[in-house]
Design an enzyme around this catalytic site. Sequence first.
Site, PDB file in Angstrom:
ATOM      1  N   GLY B  15      -0.461 -11.250 -10.259  1.00 18.24           N
ATOM      2  CA  GLY B  15      -1.413 -10.187 -10.554  1.00 18.24           C
ATOM      3  C   GLY B  15      -0.826  -8.795 -10.352  1.00 18.24           C
ATOM      4  N   ALA B  16      -0.186  -8.567  -9.207  1.00 22.97           N
ATOM      5  CA  ALA B  16       0.351  -7.232  -8.923  1.00 22.97           C
ATOM      6  C   ALA B  16       1.451  -6.871  -9.917  1.00 22.97           C
ATOM      7  CB  ALA B  16       0.879  -7.167  -7.491  1.00 22.97           C
ATOM      8  N   PHE B 116     -19.758 -12.189   0.336  1.00 20.95           N
ATOM      9  CA  PHE B 116     -18.481 -12.696   0.820  1.00 20.95           C
ATOM     10  C   PHE B 116     -18.310 -12.267   2.266  1.00 20.95           C
ATOM     11  CE2 PHE B 116     -14.534 -14.619  -0.644  1.00 20.95           C
ATOM     12  CZ  PHE B 116     -14.958 -15.233  -1.804  1.00 20.95           C
ATOM     13  N   ASP B 229      10.246 -14.637  -0.895  1.00 17.45           N
ATOM     14  CA  ASP B 229      11.523 -14.178  -1.454  1.00 17.45           C
ATOM     15  C   ASP B 229      11.712 -12.657  -1.358  1.00 17.45           C
ATOM     16  OD1 ASP B 229      11.431 -16.839  -2.159  1.00 17.45           O
ATOM     17  OD2 ASP B 229      11.011 -16.458  -4.272  1.00 17.45           O
ATOM     18  N   GLN B 248      -3.048 -14.822   7.850  1.00 21.22           N
ATOM     19  CA  GLN B 248      -4.433 -15.272   7.773  1.00 21.22           C
ATOM     20  C   GLN B 248      -4.525 -16.782   7.563  1.00 21.22           C
ATOM     21  OE1 GLN B 248      -7.317 -14.182   4.328  1.00 21.22           O
ATOM     22  NE2 GLN B 248      -8.032 -13.160   6.173  1.00 21.22           N
ATOM     23  N   HIS B 250      -7.105 -19.369   6.340  1.00 22.55           N
ATOM     24  CA  HIS B 250      -8.394 -19.435   5.653  1.00 22.55           C
ATOM     25  C   HIS B 250      -9.198 -20.575   6.265  1.00 22.55           C
ATOM     26  CE1 HIS B 250     -11.426 -19.859   2.582  1.00 22.55           C
ATOM     27  NE2 HIS B 250     -10.973 -18.795   1.955  1.00 22.55           N
ATOM     28  N   LEU B 260      -7.332 -24.881  -0.963  1.00 22.02           N
ATOM     29  CA  LEU B 260      -8.362 -23.887  -0.695  1.00 22.02           C
ATOM     30  C   LEU B 260      -9.722 -24.252  -1.275  1.00 22.02           C
ATOM     31  CD1 LEU B 260      -8.853 -20.977   0.356  1.00 22.02           C
ATOM     32  CD2 LEU B 260      -8.278 -20.185  -1.942  1.00 22.02           C
ATOM     33  N   GLU B 263     -14.336 -19.161   0.058  1.00 25.58           N
ATOM     34  CA  GLU B 263     -15.388 -18.598   0.884  1.00 25.58           C
ATOM     35  C   GLU B 263     -16.676 -18.405   0.075  1.00 25.58           C
ATOM     36  OE1 GLU B 263     -13.505 -15.493   3.096  1.00 25.58           O
ATOM     37  OE2 GLU B 263     -15.346 -14.347   3.217  1.00 25.58           O
ATOM     38  N   ARG B 294     -12.685 -14.026   8.108  1.00 29.07           N
ATOM     39  CA  ARG B 294     -11.966 -15.295   8.165  1.00 29.07           C
ATOM     40  C   ARG B 294     -11.326 -15.594   9.515  1.00 29.07           C
ATOM     41  NH1 ARG B 294      -9.249 -14.822   2.137  1.00 29.07           N
ATOM     42  NH2 ARG B 294     -11.177 -15.347   1.044  1.00 29.07           N
ATOM     43  N   HIS B 361      -2.893 -18.997   4.700  1.00 30.54           N
ATOM     44  CA  HIS B 361      -3.386 -18.496   3.432  1.00 30.54           C
ATOM     45  C   HIS B 361      -2.738 -17.200   2.966  1.00 30.54           C
ATOM     46  CE1 HIS B 361      -6.223 -18.095   0.182  1.00 30.54           C
ATOM     47  NE2 HIS B 361      -6.743 -16.992   0.653  1.00 30.54           N
ATOM     48  N   GLU B 391       0.842  -9.103  -2.246  1.00 26.56           N
ATOM     49  CA  GLU B 391       0.994  -9.735  -0.934  1.00 26.56           C
ATOM     50  C   GLU B 391       2.352  -9.441  -0.301  1.00 26.56           C
ATOM     51  OE1 GLU B 391      -0.285 -13.799  -0.752  1.00 26.56           O
ATOM     52  OE2 GLU B 391       0.433 -14.057   1.304  1.00 26.56           O
ATOM     53  N   ARG B 402      -7.318  -9.693   6.631  1.00 26.03           N
ATOM     54  CA  ARG B 402      -7.819  -9.269   5.323  1.00 26.03           C
ATOM     55  C   ARG B 402      -9.201  -9.849   5.060  1.00 26.03           C
ATOM     56  NH1 ARG B 402      -8.141 -11.700   0.625  1.00 26.03           N
ATOM     57  NH2 ARG B 402      -6.649 -13.382   0.921  1.00 26.03           N
ATOM     58  N   LEU B 408      -7.439  -9.752  -4.383  1.00 25.19           N
ATOM     59  CA  LEU B 408      -7.477  -9.560  -5.835  1.00 25.19           C
ATOM     60  C   LEU B 408      -7.675  -8.074  -6.139  1.00 25.19           C
ATOM     61  CD1 LEU B 408      -9.483 -12.664  -7.144  1.00 25.19           C
ATOM     62  CD2 LEU B 408      -7.027 -12.225  -7.280  1.00 25.19           C
TER      63      LEU B 408
END
Lengths: 258, 611
Positions: B15-16, B116, B229, B248, B250, B260, B263, B294, B361, B391, B402, B408
């Site tokens: 995503g990032a 959440f 990495d 973290q 989860h 997973l 939540e 969490r 997690h 991350e 977190r 996300l």
Amino acid sequence: MTAVLENPATEAPEPKAGAVPSFDVTLRIRRYNPESEHGEESVWDEFTVTVHGTDRVLDALHMIKWEQDGSLTFRRSCAHGVCGSDAMRINGRNRLACKTLLKDVNPDKPITVEPIKGLPVVKDLVVDMEPFFASYREIMPFLITSGNEPTRERLQSAEDRARFDDTTKCILCAACTSSCPVFWTDGQYFGPAAIVNAHRFIFDSRDEGATQRLEILNDKEGVWRCRTTFNCTEACPRGIEVTKAIQEVKRAMITRAF
Amino acid sequence: MQTHQYDVVIVGAGGAGMRAALEASKDARTAVISKLYPTRSHTGAAQGGMAAALANVEEDNWEWHTFDTVKGGDYLVDQDAAEILAKEAIDSVLDLEKMGLPFNRTPEGRIDQRRFGGHTREHGQAAVRRACYAADRTGHMILQTLYQNCVKQDVEFYNEFYVLDLITDHDLTTEDIEDGAEVNATGVVAYDLASGEIHVFQAKAIIFATGGAGKIFKTTSNAHTLTGDGMALAYRRGLPLEDMEFFQFHPTGLAGLGILLSEAARGEGGILRNADGERFMERYAPTIKDLAPRDIVARSMANEVREGRGAGPNKDYVLLDLTHLEPAHIDAKLPDITEFARTYLGIEPYTEPVPVFPTAHYAMGGVPTNVAGEVLRDSHNVVKGLYAAGEVACVSVHGSNRLGTNSLLDINVFGKRAGRSAAAYAKTVPAHADLPEDPTGRVVAQLTEMRERPDGERVAEVRKALQETMDANAQVFRTGESLNQALSDIRELQKRYANVSVQDKGKLFNTDLLEAIELGFLLDIAEVTVVAAINRKESRGGHYREDYPERDDANYMLHTMAYRRPTSAPDAGDGHVAGYFDHVESFGDYKVVLGSKPVTQTRYEPMERKY
């Protein structure tokens, strides 16, 4: 991987929560490595490993790679059926190795594992995915809109959102496309996955590119090559009704209603 | 060796990385290098949602979101960064919708939102609906949407290329670089998995977006490929890692498997119960109960098991109860996770509670950056041309814990920022820097040595031992004793790693070799995680020390900055390592030096954290 659910041997195991004792399975794997002594020829290799009731084909492949033959080559990442890396042919059917429990694939006999068909094999269970992604990219798999962008979100009713929900689930694993007999004999055919992703946009009420996409799929290598054999629907690890989606695209092509 | 030149090179296609690519490629010639195929990255496994105070279903505002993020992170959050996160969340969600993301909708056709953990209205009064979502596949939809838009924008990808080195114009591990002096990142070296060839990518700006390191643990929700990495590469090249002790766990991993379960299951009304059927979270977090953050829920669950109230034949898990929810509601909102329970445990969540236990997690720590995404080489100097997001990075918006749905969000807000900063910076660089002499030397030597090493121990044995000691000694509950045990185990495993060998000696698609390299990264990340955890003699967020159960703001309201240096390098007083915790751990030819960085505090004074 099963530490928590394993019962100690002394306790009578309750037949639930996957608490099944260990058993041996044999995997019969089609190997191909142009750098090996076999050159361009593919060969069958057999391995036997001890597994547990909650173990999947991927766990067995890992045991082989990690404990017996480090050169066994396959792709995997998430290991729970969402990343789409490990589609392979298991006992003649396309499945994700990480979603296929060994106990469900007749482990009394050797389980055959082969690369998915119709794409060039690179090494062992790894195929070249590029032709598959090229077809995907061709159907313009992105939202096409005109006019000014709204300041807030575009509105979409829950019903309109539901219209294309099924095809948003695709993880591009190629299990469907590489199970399709038309794709096996004609590598030019777009294949089910590309059509599924076209469907995802054609039936999205926010999208304005349906006409262009239908034009692309009206090609001789497009939707009309589909022979409705339902292999794709059966192969989809995400439970997408692939054949139905293809039929809906065909119908949209005729009626121009979407 | 092949050489490529780009303005911006992005390492990682999750995503990032892809959010950065969409931004950077508008203004700069951009390439994305990923060790996987796009859409295989683990962003796709994220489930529950992405937080943004859209206020589509009830009153909300970004200031509440900022506060929740700061409090959720047990006040180790940099508050300026948290404010940016919460403020820019709104546009980030709207951007994704405009890109085509199929969010669930309200009856009015707006983006739907749900509850959440840790997200509240009016500073903790009650749970608020802030998570924007697409069933329990939000990460999948984000990853697909970003890739779709990369296709639209014709972003260039190098798939299954593994970046193994970062090229800089100074050696940060050995040189004594003055405060304010310029250090530039100028390229990366990558290994093409398919062919075994080495490629050099010269770049004016580089963005690390390589994700997390969950595979240092045995029980984890992370993909096999999440081996730290980017963090390890930066660390080996002399850059610090920030707050690595905060990992973290989860609460709801499928028991025994770690897979997973979002939540969102609790956001939609699911309840955690112990063996007696008791809703135990009422005792630990009376106000928001099962929707506490969490770290608190994971600890509460582990405590129930420890005190003998665990369920199952071995009393080693608790139960996630969804049986009071309507099956239609479960199917609409939680289809994937309920299928996981059916597929992997043979449990029918309509009628049976699901066995769950905490699973490793998310790394709150990582490569330190400022809010523009620029990587820091100490507590305040940046490396020119080097960025990080997601991350792998530590901004720090997550502090010591977190909140769910904030990752996300993080990848979108800071991925975009890093992409924009990198492209803008690349424009100011007139030409690519000259390559150093033998830019691939280190990588070639590393690969050749590993490939040619005669029969030694298997990679998998060492990795398994690492993951087992981390699970046993550095998990939800930690003590000085357990952490020192983990450290001595890791030291032993580092020695064994020097003798591991691969069986596959070939050039083509050698995943045996890849796993061996990854294990080296895992060992370094585990080591720095444990050293930082030993040093932090307090309990805060995800780091819980039974021997120091209280938060200690007087001594530890600081970010940890861990540096790896040759043993011969100076420890302190040399400018580039500012503000020590005063801890140096020597390991033969190198040492881990722990420094610190102040926490940025704006409007929220640290308070006791109660829910």
